[in-house]
Enzyme design. Structure first.
Site, PDB file in Angstrom:
ATOM      1  N   ALA A 115       5.785  10.194  52.744  1.00  0.00           N
ATOM      2  CA  ALA A 115       6.899   9.950  53.656  1.00  0.00           C
ATOM      3  C   ALA A 115       6.893  10.721  54.973  1.00  0.00           C
ATOM      4  O   ALA A 115       7.552  10.307  55.919  1.00  0.00           O
ATOM      5  CB  ALA A 115       8.213  10.229  52.922  1.00  0.00           C
ATOM      6  N   GLY A 119       9.358   8.653  59.651  1.00  0.00           N
ATOM      7  CA  GLY A 119       9.678   7.466  60.451  1.00  0.00           C
ATOM      8  C   GLY A 119      10.141   6.316  59.577  1.00  0.00           C
ATOM      9  O   GLY A 119      11.236   5.753  59.765  1.00  0.00           O
ATOM     10  N   GLU A 138       6.862  13.828  49.988  1.00  0.00           N
ATOM     11  CA  GLU A 138       5.724  14.285  50.787  1.00  0.00           C
ATOM     12  C   GLU A 138       5.084  15.455  50.060  1.00  0.00           C
ATOM     13  O   GLU A 138       5.745  16.445  49.757  1.00  0.00           O
ATOM     14  CB  GLU A 138       6.169  14.697  52.197  1.00  0.00           C
ATOM     15  CG  GLU A 138       5.126  15.414  53.015  1.00  0.00           C
ATOM     16  CD  GLU A 138       3.828  14.624  53.204  1.00  0.00           C
ATOM     17  OE1 GLU A 138       3.859  13.420  53.512  1.00  0.00           O
ATOM     18  OE2 GLU A 138       2.752  15.243  53.030  1.00  0.00           O
ATOM     19  N   ARG A 143       4.401  19.538  56.029  1.00  0.00           N
ATOM     20  CA  ARG A 143       4.871  18.209  56.427  1.00  0.00           C
ATOM     21  C   ARG A 143       6.207  17.883  55.731  1.00  0.00           C
ATOM     22  O   ARG A 143       7.033  17.159  56.264  1.00  0.00           O
ATOM     23  CB  ARG A 143       3.808  17.147  56.127  1.00  0.00           C
ATOM     24  CG  ARG A 143       2.557  17.332  57.002  1.00  0.00           C
ATOM     25  CD  ARG A 143       1.503  16.282  56.726  1.00  0.00           C
ATOM     26  NE  ARG A 143       1.929  14.928  57.024  1.00  0.00           N
ATOM     27  CZ  ARG A 143       1.905  14.354  58.223  1.00  0.00           C
ATOM     28  NH1 ARG A 143       1.451  15.020  59.255  1.00  0.00           N
ATOM     29  NH2 ARG A 143       2.299  13.113  58.383  1.00  0.00           N
ATOM     30  N   CYS A 235      -2.530   3.075  59.045  1.00  0.00           N
ATOM     31  CA  CYS A 235      -2.657   2.945  60.505  1.00  0.00           C
ATOM     32  C   CYS A 235      -4.133   2.923  60.862  1.00  0.00           C
ATOM     33  O   CYS A 235      -4.563   3.590  61.793  1.00  0.00           O
ATOM     34  CB  CYS A 235      -1.884   4.035  61.224  1.00  0.00           C
ATOM     35  SG  CYS A 235      -2.436   5.683  60.814  1.00  0.00           S
TER      36      CYS A 235
HETATM   37  N1  SAM Z   1       5.367   7.223  56.290  1.00  0.00           N
HETATM   38  C1  SAM Z   1       5.235   8.243  57.295  1.00  0.00           C
HETATM   39  C2  SAM Z   1       6.084   7.882  58.491  1.00  0.00           C
HETATM   40  O1  SAM Z   1       6.359   6.694  58.702  1.00  0.00           O
HETATM   41  O2  SAM Z   1       6.513   8.790  59.222  1.00  0.00           O
HETATM   42  C3  SAM Z   1       3.795   8.506  57.653  1.00  0.00           C
HETATM   43  C4  SAM Z   1       2.955   8.814  56.461  1.00  0.00           C
HETATM   44  S1  SAM Z   1       1.342   9.366  56.823  1.00  0.00           S
HETATM   45  C5  SAM Z   1       0.549   7.918  57.295  1.00  0.00           C
HETATM   46  C6  SAM Z   1       0.706   9.676  55.219  1.00  0.00           C
HETATM   47  C7  SAM Z   1       1.302  10.870  54.528  1.00  0.00           C
HETATM   48  O3  SAM Z   1       0.707  10.971  53.222  1.00  0.00           O
HETATM   49  C8  SAM Z   1       1.047  12.203  55.225  1.00  0.00           C
HETATM   50  O4  SAM Z   1       2.240  12.861  55.479  1.00  0.00           O
HETATM   51  C9  SAM Z   1       0.196  12.979  54.228  1.00  0.00           C
HETATM   52  O5  SAM Z   1       0.483  14.361  54.207  1.00  0.00           O
HETATM   53  C10 SAM Z   1       0.562  12.341  52.907  1.00  0.00           C
HETATM   54  N2  SAM Z   1      -0.501  12.530  51.882  1.00  0.00           N
HETATM   55  C11 SAM Z   1      -1.693  13.164  52.007  1.00  0.00           C
HETATM   56  N3  SAM Z   1      -2.363  13.139  50.851  1.00  0.00           N
HETATM   57  C12 SAM Z   1      -1.587  12.516  49.960  1.00  0.00           C
HETATM   58  C13 SAM Z   1      -1.720  12.194  48.582  1.00  0.00           C
HETATM   59  N4  SAM Z   1      -2.809  12.514  47.902  1.00  0.00           N
HETATM   60  N5  SAM Z   1      -0.693  11.546  47.992  1.00  0.00           N
HETATM   61  C14 SAM Z   1       0.416  11.200  48.680  1.00  0.00           C
HETATM   62  N6  SAM Z   1       0.578  11.461  49.998  1.00  0.00           N
HETATM   63  C15 SAM Z   1      -0.392  12.116  50.613  1.00  0.00           C
END
Ligand code: SAM
Length: 463
Positions: A115, A119, A138, A143, A235
């Site tokens: 999360a 956003g 998260e 983060r 993305c």
């Molecule tokens: N949904 C968010 C937004 O709209 O603001 C953006 C999410 S970003 C693309 C992906 C997120 O997944 C990051 O904050 C990252 O730290 C987290 N992440 C990293 N490794 C992960 C894991 N193994 N399992 C779940 N989340 C993870």
């Protein structure tokens, strides 16, 4: 980003884009990566009706979202700090259009598994309003702090913030009407926003991301209730992290792809992917066609039917560290809170409020997960003295026992920098700092001085 020619991008990335795009679109695609990033915001309709920032155009697939003609300095805009809008790139707001095209029940429980910074969680929170509960998760600590800050600013009180690996949710099997996996990815769609992402890109990293995404999906598929939805997004553009994972999901044989209608003029690339006897629909946003960042999204519905959740069941709350309390146990300024609507909790000396109808789900989550925040933090009692929480100031909860201090632009910035300020004729006691009708936080007027209670870690660090 600095002017790059196509040949400066990783060779494998160029090859892959050649497979994804018709030849004529390759030069405009790479050209678009040199252009400046369009700025857009999504307003918080619980706080404002229209963006106050000049020269805006509505984003056609998301009500409440607008492109700005130029990027203002958000840091020096007090309205930004009140949680009245979120700076969100336009493609991501497509989630709003997706939600509006699903057959969701009246009351919902959503999970946003990846999360931060929040956003899409703030978008989901607005969609749910007072009719649903969101768990925003998260796993990374730093983060998670940012996610919590954005959820507090948004102020709706319908969200629980957790910090867990997706596998820790296994005790909440088939509990959610909708699970969003906005997966960590190789970030090809962010190349122009974050040129470092280009240097970090490699084929090995793409494969690493793809297998991490499959691990997250393995957890997510179990959590969706029959008839509920799973939304997968990244993305990035490559097929390994997108279509191959869509097929991986369909391999579970418990989901069907969902067809979301779109308007041709939006220039979103929609495809139908056939896999065995199943089809799924994918939505790709390319920066040379859409005024936003790169995005991929696909939507699935779990096969089967389940009784819709009933958020109105009541029972006593049990947890080793979180205590349920009655309104009369609250400090006097808060005793007007109606127990029928808001249940009150205490952790240590800190009080929280959560809509009563979410209590059973909260109890389940609190006993299984690492809860970082929930509902609205109301305040704490330190040495018998009541200190209201910043989150309470930014929330929609009534503040009828408090007085307001309306500040102009310059004084609001002084407040947001957590600098001392003085005012003649301000009433004594706790005061809500308000700028143009929006709350910014608390101060306490002691008579001879005013104490600024803006959270230290949130303060604007500039002169
Ligand atoms: N949904 C968010 C937004 O709209 O603001 C953006 C999410 S970003 C693309 C992906 C997120 O997944 C990051 O904050 C990252 O730290 C987290 N992440 C990293 N490794 C992960 C894991 N193994 N399992 C779940 N989340 C993870």
């Amino acid at each position: 980003m600095t002017e790059r020619t196509i040949s400066e991008f990783p060779r494998e990335f160029i090859r892959q884009m050649g497979e994804l795009l018709p030849e004529a679109e390759i030069p405009p695609f790479f050209e678009s990566l040199k252009e400046s990033v369009p700025t857009s915001i999504r307003i918080n309709p619980s706080k404002i009706r229209q963006p106050h920032l000049p020269q805006h155009l509505p984003i056609p697939w998301a009500k409440n979202a607008f492109w700005l003609k130029e990027r203002p300095n958000f840091t020096t805009d007090p309205i930004f700090h009140s949680g009245a809008y979120y700076v969100q790139e336009a493609s991501s707001t497509f989630l709003q259009h997706v939600l509006e095209n699903l057959s969701l029940p009246e009351e919902n429980i959503f999970l946003d598994l990846c999360a931060a910074p929040g956003g899409k969680s703030t978008l989901l929170s607005t969609y749910l309003g007072n009719k649903g509960l969101l768990i925003a998760n998260e796993v990374i600590n730093s983060r998670n702090q940012v996610l919590k800050e954005n959820i507090i600013k948004w102020g709706l009180g319908n969200t629980i913030v957790t910090q867990n690996d997706p596998s820790h949710f296994s005790g909440l099997k088939e509990s959610f009407d909708l699970v969003l996996v906005d997966a960590p990815c190789s970030g090809e769609g962010m190349f122009r926003k974050d040129p470092d992402a280009i240097n970090e890109w490699s084929e090995e990293n793409v494969q690493l991301c793809a297998s991490r995404q499959r691990r997250i999906l393995d957890a997510a598929v179990e959590l969706v209730r029959p008839g509920g939805y799973l939304i997968y997004s990244t993305c990035t553009f490559n097929a390994s992290e997108n279509e191959y994972n869509v097929n991986y999901l369909l391999d579970h044989d418990r989901f069907n792809g969902v067809n979301i209608p779109i308007v041709k003029e939006w220039n979103i690339n929609k495809s139908m992917v056939e896999y065995g006897n199943k089809v799924s629909y994918t939505y790709r946003f390319f920066p040379h066609k859409v005024n936003g960042e790169g995005l991929f999204m696909a939507v699935f519905q779990k096969i089967g039917e389940a009784a819709p959740v009933n958020l109105s069941q009541k029972r006593n709350f049990r947890h080793p560290h979180i205590k349920q309390v009655l309104p009369r146990q609250l400090p006097s300024p808060l005793r007007f809170i109606e127990e029928a609507e808001i249940r009150l909790f205490q952790i240590g000396e800190t009080f929280f409020g959560l809509p009563s109808s979410f209590v059973p789900e909260f109890e389940k989550a609190a006993n299984l997960l690492n809860i970082r925040y929930f509902g609205i933090e109301l305040g704490e009692v330190i040495r018998d003295k009541w200190i209201p929480a910043h989150a309470y100031a930014l929330s929609l909860l009534p503040k009828e026992n408090f007085k307001y201090l309306r500040l102009d632009y310059d004084s609001s910035l002084t407040y947001l920098k957590k600098k001392p300020f003085s005012l003649e004729k301000a009433p004594k006691g706790w005061l809500l700092i308000n700028y143009q009708g929006l709350n910014l936080g608390w101060c306490k007027n002691l008579g001879n001085r005013i104490n600024n209670y803006y959270p230290k870690t949130w303060r604007i660090r500039m002169e």
